[in-house]
Design an enzyme around this catalytic site. Structure first.
Site, mmCIF file in Angstrom:
data_model
loop_
_atom_site.group_PDB
_atom_site.id
_atom_site.type_symbol
_atom_site.label_atom_id
_atom_site.label_comp_id
_atom_site.label_asym_id
_atom_site.label_seq_id
_atom_site.Cartn_x
_atom_site.Cartn_y
_atom_site.Cartn_z
ATOM 1 C CD GLU A 114 -2.710 -1.354 2.449
ATOM 2 O OE1 GLU A 114 -3.936 -1.527 2.424
ATOM 3 O OE2 GLU A 114 -2.039 -1.367 3.503
ATOM 4 C CD GLU A 134 -3.009 -6.641 4.215
ATOM 5 O OE1 GLU A 134 -2.496 -5.514 4.130
ATOM 6 O OE2 GLU A 134 -3.040 -7.445 3.251
#
Length: 259
Positions: A114, A134
């Site tokens: 990210e 995640e």
């Protein structure tokens, strides 16, 4: 006083932001997010900077968020103090005035990817791996992994990483448009410096406006892009000069519609 873990260096018109917590694979905690925000402020205040590089110290680009930094948070703290704050900081990075090049000298996973996605250009060393692991921890990407990454790389690549847990090599990531160039191990920062200098030789005003226009076309930061472009245009008009003069002289302005 602790050593800073986000450092900013300068080489001519190019700034380099380095994430420096190598013993933790450059994983972020709250203080590092604050330091990154301050680094963005420093770059924005420096009118001589025309391009910037983002990289990591040691063998990783960034492993993302430090699990120990958020694992004990309440759901409310996690959502606000961690996810929302990190999201704002990464948005700040993505909307820097100057183009940003990520030199991926090591793995970029979860929040590390990210972070890389906030850059305009990504140059990856051939050995690196990228992904969004995640959901394997029972959580979801929180720093724009399902938003900016989809806009920039397409939904299917993000599905493969976030839903399927696929980890891509640099070459695979390049074929999917996630990274722009692949270089030999150890060469990412040098290649990023050369690319940044290439940008710096171009018209700085045109580059800044082009970045805003591209972001707007991509559905990113539309409000800022429109208002920044409009303000730059109006700031050059004779009407604005007349308005400011009239205010200072306590009289009614006489606008002539002059650009």
């Amino acid at each position: 006083m602790a050593e800073p873990r986000i450092t900013v260096g300068f080489k001519g018109p190019v700034a380099t932001i380095t994430v420096s917590r190598p013993e933790k694979l450059n994983a972020f905690d709250i203080d590092m997010l604050k330091e990154l925000s301050a680094a963005c402020d420093e770059l924005e205040a420096n009118a001589d900077i025309r391009a910037a590089i983002l990289t990591g110290a040691g063998k990783a680009f960034s492993a993302g968020g430090d699990i120990k930094a958020w694992a004990a948070m309440t759901p409310n703290e996690f959502g606000h103090a961690w996810v929302r704050f990190g999201h704002r900081v990464f948005e700040r990075l993505a909307t820097l005035r100057v183009p940003l090049i990520a030199a991926l000298n090591g793995h970029a996973l979860g929040g590390g990817l990210e972070l890389a996605a906030a850059a305009d250009i990504r140059i990856a060393e051939t050995h690196i791996r990228i992904g969004l692991p995640e959901t394997g921890l029972g959580m979801v990407p929180g720093w724009s992994g399902t938003q900016r990454l989809v806009r920039r790389f397409g939904a299917q690549a993000v599905r493969r990483m976030a839903l399927g847990g696929e980890i891509f090599s640099a070459t695979e990531a390049a074929s999917l448009g996630i990274v722009d160039h692949v270089v030999e191990t150890g060469a990412a920062v040098t290649a990023a410096q050369a690319y940044a200098e290439r940008i710096a030789r171009r018209g700085p005003a045109a580059v800044e406006v082009a970045k805003l226009m591209i972001a707007s076309a991509n559905g990113e930061d539309n409000g800022t892009a429109v208002e920044a472009l409009g303000s730059i245009l109006v700031a050059k008009t004779a009407d604005l000069k007349e308005g400011v003069s009239a205010f200072a002289e306590k009289r009614e302005p006489v606008f002539k519609g002059e650009w």
